[in-house]
Motif scaffolding. Structure first.
Motif, mmCIF file in Angstrom:
data_model
loop_
_atom_site.group_PDB
_atom_site.id
_atom_site.type_symbol
_atom_site.label_atom_id
_atom_site.label_comp_id
_atom_site.label_asym_id
_atom_site.label_seq_id
_atom_site.Cartn_x
_atom_site.Cartn_y
_atom_site.Cartn_z
ATOM 1 N N ARG A 25 21.682 32.631 57.795
ATOM 2 C CA ARG A 25 20.598 31.933 58.489
ATOM 3 C C ARG A 25 19.329 31.957 57.643
ATOM 4 O O ARG A 25 18.574 30.991 57.596
ATOM 5 C CB ARG A 25 20.333 32.549 59.860
ATOM 6 C CG ARG A 25 21.213 32.002 60.967
ATOM 7 C CD ARG A 25 20.708 32.403 62.344
ATOM 8 N NE ARG A 25 20.638 33.849 62.528
ATOM 9 C CZ ARG A 25 21.671 34.622 62.900
ATOM 10 N NH1 ARG A 25 22.850 34.086 63.137
ATOM 11 N NH2 ARG A 25 21.521 35.910 63.047
ATOM 12 N N GLN A 31 24.599 23.854 57.637
ATOM 13 C CA GLN A 31 25.716 24.527 58.299
ATOM 14 C C GLN A 31 27.025 24.376 57.528
ATOM 15 O O GLN A 31 27.779 25.333 57.366
ATOM 16 C CB GLN A 31 25.882 24.016 59.735
ATOM 17 C CG GLN A 31 26.962 24.709 60.527
ATOM 18 C CD GLN A 31 26.677 26.184 60.760
ATOM 19 O OE1 GLN A 31 25.520 26.615 60.802
ATOM 20 N NE2 GLN A 31 27.727 26.978 60.911
ATOM 21 N N GLU A 35 29.365 27.416 56.099
ATOM 22 C CA GLU A 35 30.776 27.582 56.479
ATOM 23 C C GLU A 35 31.674 27.632 55.252
ATOM 24 O O GLU A 35 32.595 28.455 55.187
ATOM 25 C CB GLU A 35 31.193 26.451 57.422
ATOM 26 C CG GLU A 35 30.569 26.568 58.790
ATOM 27 C CD GLU A 35 30.799 25.362 59.671
ATOM 28 O OE1 GLU A 35 31.568 24.437 59.285
ATOM 29 O OE2 GLU A 35 30.196 25.325 60.773
#
Length: 154
Positions: A25, A31, A35
């Motif tokens: 974060r 994102q 991942e």
């Protein structure tokens, strides 16, 4: 506890991702990149552990029938090495980790072995837990602090 199998890999990757979530974060990465990074890092870590510690116990921790964590433990003649312990965020802080470490210590003490581990320098909560459970600091190596518990001392 039960032995991990290939069917556990999705859970183990999810667990690994949880342990890296705060760190990722802070990067501000998209994102999808986070991942992909976590997936790649999990494969690298898992491959390293399986090759480097081929004779270790790779265990999935369960609460009832649900997977809640992992314990990778190598039993050696003089010491047990905790390679890795990780718990889902939802079960952390409930005494599961403490009970697990105490169990490992009791088993090691039965045969007069010590217990060794390494803790990430950023993981102050785990470091404090290990100190409370009688581990002593053995020095810093890279990003990790070595710790040891001796059966005949605690």
């Amino acid at each position: 506890m039960r032995r991990a199998s290939a069917e556990d890999l999705p859970f183990l990757q999810h667990l690994y991702a949880e342990t890296r979530a705060a760190e990722l974060r802070a990067t501000g990465w998209p994102q999808a990149l986070c991942e992909r990074f976590v997936a790649d890092q999990f494969v690298l870590q898992h491959t390293h552990y399986v090759r480097r510690y081929a004779d270790a116990d790779f265990l999935v921790l369960q609460l009832e029938a649900r997977a809640i964590g992992r314990l990778y433990l190598q039993r050696e003649a003089s010491d047990d090495l905790i390679i890795d312990i990780a718990l889902l965020a939802e079960v952390r802080g409930r005494g599961v980790g403490s009970a697990l470490i105490i169990h490992i210590q009791q088993n090691a003490a039965r045969t007069d072995r010590g217990v060794r581990l390494h803790v990430d320098l950023r993981n102050e909560a785990a470091y404090r837990l290990y100190l409370r459970l009688g581990f002593r600091d053995t020095g810093v190596e890279g990003a990790y602090r070595g710790m040891r518990w001796d059966a005949n001392v605690s």
